[in-house]
Design an enzyme around this catalytic site. Structure first.
Site, mmCIF file in Angstrom:
data_model
loop_
_atom_site.group_PDB
_atom_site.id
_atom_site.type_symbol
_atom_site.label_atom_id
_atom_site.label_comp_id
_atom_site.label_asym_id
_atom_site.label_seq_id
_atom_site.Cartn_x
_atom_site.Cartn_y
_atom_site.Cartn_z
ATOM 1 N N LYS A 138 9.943 -17.210 -9.970
ATOM 2 C CA LYS A 138 8.662 -15.588 -10.646
ATOM 3 C C LYS A 138 8.477 -15.884 -11.396
ATOM 4 O O LYS A 138 8.605 -17.392 -12.602
ATOM 5 C CB LYS A 138 10.018 -14.883 -10.917
ATOM 6 C CG LYS A 138 9.435 -13.746 -12.318
ATOM 7 C CD LYS A 138 10.657 -13.099 -13.169
ATOM 8 C CE LYS A 138 9.631 -12.249 -13.895
ATOM 9 N NZ LYS A 138 10.833 -11.054 -14.977
ATOM 10 N N ASN A 170 0.802 -1.139 -0.369
ATOM 11 C CA ASN A 170 0.222 0.061 0.147
ATOM 12 C C ASN A 170 0.978 1.434 0.184
ATOM 13 O O ASN A 170 2.306 1.020 -0.174
ATOM 14 C CB ASN A 170 -0.864 -0.055 1.304
ATOM 15 C CG ASN A 170 -0.450 -0.281 2.644
ATOM 16 O OD1 ASN A 170 0.854 1.296 3.090
ATOM 17 N ND2 ASN A 170 -0.410 -1.294 3.141
#
Ligand code: PMT
Length: 404
Positions: free
Chosen positions: A289, A210
Site C-alpha cells: 500500500k 469506471n
C-alpha cells in the site's frame, strides 16, 4: 418472415399530438404481416380521424365501451381475448395514471384490465409532465407490474419545449413488439458477452476503474439465453447475480478479461463486447500500500490490449459486436470504431448524462452495421437487450445465408 406475421395486435391510441404517428405504426405493423385492431379514446378522436385508422388497419375502429352494436360484434372482452399483444401509442400522462389506478370507465382502460397478454406503452407528453414525480411514480409502478414501455425519446416537442417526452418512433415500437414474439432466434449459437468494468490496480487496495454496473451486459447475456443461445459471460467486478443458465467467468483487470476471452473465443459464433474495459493500466503497480505524503503523485499509465480488436483480427473471427460509449458525436464516433475495429455491428451508447448508459436501469442505443442502422429508443435495459439480440440474430443469419 417477420415475428409479427399473423400476430393480432390491439393498438390503443390515447389523446395526444403524437396520435398522428400511430398511423405510421399501423402501416408498419400491417407491412410486417400483423392484424391490427385500433381502439381510440374520446380525446384521440380530436387529434386524428377515425377513418384514417380504419383505412390503414382495414378494420372498424373501436371507441365506445357501451355501444350495443360494437359489443355484439367484438366487445371489450372479445377484443382482449383476440389480442396477442396490446400496445398503447401514444400513452398520455392521463392514460398512464388511469392504468395505474385500474380505472375501467372507457373501452381502452377496460380492455387493458381485461387482457392477459403483454402490454407495451409508448409514452408521449410534454417534457415537464413526463418528469413530474406523479408521472414517474406511475411509470415505475406500471413497470413493476410487468407492463413494458418504450421511450419516450428526447428532443424538440410539439409544444416548442426540448426534453424527454416525444413518442418513440413507429419503427422502434414495431421492433419492440416483434421482439415479444421472438422464438429461439439464437438456437444453437454460441455467444460470448463481456460485461461490467475492469479494475486496474494501483496498489493492493486501490485501483482505477469506471462507472459500469454490468446491467447492460448482464441483460444481453440473459436475452441471448432466452433466444436459445449457449452463453458465456466474462464479467468484471459487479454487484449482480449471474443470469440463470449462463456460464460466467469473473475477472478483475483488463489483462484477465483479455485472457478469459482469448481462452474461449475459438468456440464462439457471436462475440458481444459490452464491458467498459480500461484503456490504460498502471505501468508498475506497487506491491505494498502506497504511503500518503504531502508530495503530488504521478502514475505512469500504459495502454491495455484491445480485447475486441484482438478478436476481430483472428484468422476466423466470430460475428463481432462492439459498443461505443460516447459523450459527443455519438454516431460519427461509433461509425469510426465500427471500421477501426473491423466490427460486424456497433451499438452507440450516449453516456455521461443522467438516466442512460452507465449505472442506470434504462438505456438508448443507436445500432450500426454495414448496410443498415436502427435506433433503439429509451427503454429498460432488458427490453433494449432483447431488441439488440433480435437485430444481431437477424444480421448474423443474413450474413450466413449470403455465404451458404
Ligand atoms: O454496465 P452498465 O452500467 O449497464 O453500462 C453499460 C455501458 C455504458 C458500459 C455499455 O452499454 C457500453 O457502452 N459499453 C462499452 C464501454 C466502452 O468501453 O466503450 P469504448 O467506446 O471505450 O470501447 C469500444 C469497444 O471496445 C467496446 O465494445 C469495449 O468493450 C471494447 N474494448 C475497449 C477497450 C479495450 N481495451 N478492449 C475492448 O475490448
Amino acid at each position: 418472415m417477420s415475428n409479427l406475421h399473423n400476430k393480432r395486435i390491439v393498438l390503443i391510441v390515447s389523446g395526444g399530438i403524437a396520435a398522428y404517428k400511430a398511423l405510421e405504426l399501423v402501416r408498419r405493423l400491417r407491412d410486417d404481416g400483423a392484424m391490427v385492431r385500433v381502439v381510440m379514446t374520446q380525446a384521440a378522436t380530436q387529434f386524428v380521424g377515425e377513418l384514417s385508422f380504419q383505412a390503414l388497419s382495414g378494420e372498424p375502429v373501436h371507441r365506445d365501451l357501451l355501444d350495443a352494436n360494437a359489443e355484439a360484434a367484438m366487445g371489450h372482452i372479445e377484443l382482449a381475448r383476440w389480442a396477442d399483444a396490446v400496445v398503447v401509442a401514444p400513452a398520455t400522462a392521463d392514460f398512464m395514471a388511469r392504468l395505474r389506478y385500474g380505472l375501467a370507465d372507457d373501452l381502452a382502460t377496460t380492455l387493458c384490465l381485461a387482457s392477459a397478454v403483454p402490454l407495451l406503452l409508448a409514452p408521449a407528453m410534454n417534457q415537464q409532465m413526463w418528469q413530474n414525480q406523479a408521472t414517474q411514480e406511475n411509470a415505475s409502478t406500471l413497470a413493476a407490474r410487468g407492463i413494458l414501455s418504450i421511450g419516450p425519446d428526447s428532443g424538440l416537442q410539439a409544444c416548442g419545449e426540448i426534453g424527454p417526452g416525444r413518442m418513440a418512433e413507429p419503427a422502434a415500437i414495431t421492433t419492440a413488439l416483434s421482439q415479444l414474439f421472438a422464438t429461439a432466434s439464437m438456437a444453437g449459437r454460441r455467444v460470448m458477452v463481456t460485461a461490467g468494468p475492469t479494475r486496474e490496480a494501483i496498489d493492493p487496495v486501490r485501483y482505477l476503474s469506471n462507472r459500469s454496473s454490468g446491467k447492460m451486459g448482464y441483460a444481453i447475456a440473459q436475452a441471448a439465453v432466452e433466444a436459445g443461445a449457449a452463453v458465456t459471460l466474462i464479467s468484471g467486478p459487479v454487484a449482480l447475480h449471474p443470469p440463470a443458465g449462463v456460464r460466467t467467468t469473473d475477472v478483475e483487470s483488463a489483462d484477465q478479461m483479455f485472457k478469459a476471452v482469448t481462452s474461449g473465443i475459438d468456440e464462439i459464433d457471436i462475440f458481444i463486447a459490452c464491458a467498459a474495459v480500461a484503456d490504460y493500466c498502471i505501468e508498475a503497480p506497487s506491491a505494498q500500500k502506497r504511503k500518503k505524503n504531502d508530495e503530488s503523485l504521478s502514475l505512469t499509465l500504459t495502454p491495455t490490449r484491445d480485447i475486441l480488436r484482438s478478436v476481430t483480427t483472428r484468422p476466423s473471427p466470430p460475428f463481432a459486436v462492439g459498443f461505443a460509449a460516447e459523450t459527443e458525436n455519438l454516431v460519427l464516433n461509433a461509425r469510426a470504431k465500427l471500421e477501426a475495429k473491423s466490427l460486424d455491428m456497433i451499438a452507440a451508447n450516449e453516456v455521461g448524462g443522467p438516466g442512460l448508459g452507465f449505472e442506470s436501469n434504462e438505456n438508448e442505443l443507436h445500432v450500426l452495421w454495414n448496410g443498415g442502422e436502427q435506433r433503439l429508443a429509451k427503454a429498460p435495459k432488458d427490453l433494449i437487450a432483447r431488441q439488440l439480440i433480435s437485430l444481431i440474430a437477424e444480421c448474423y443469419r443474413r450474413g450466413h445465408d449470403d455465404i451458404h
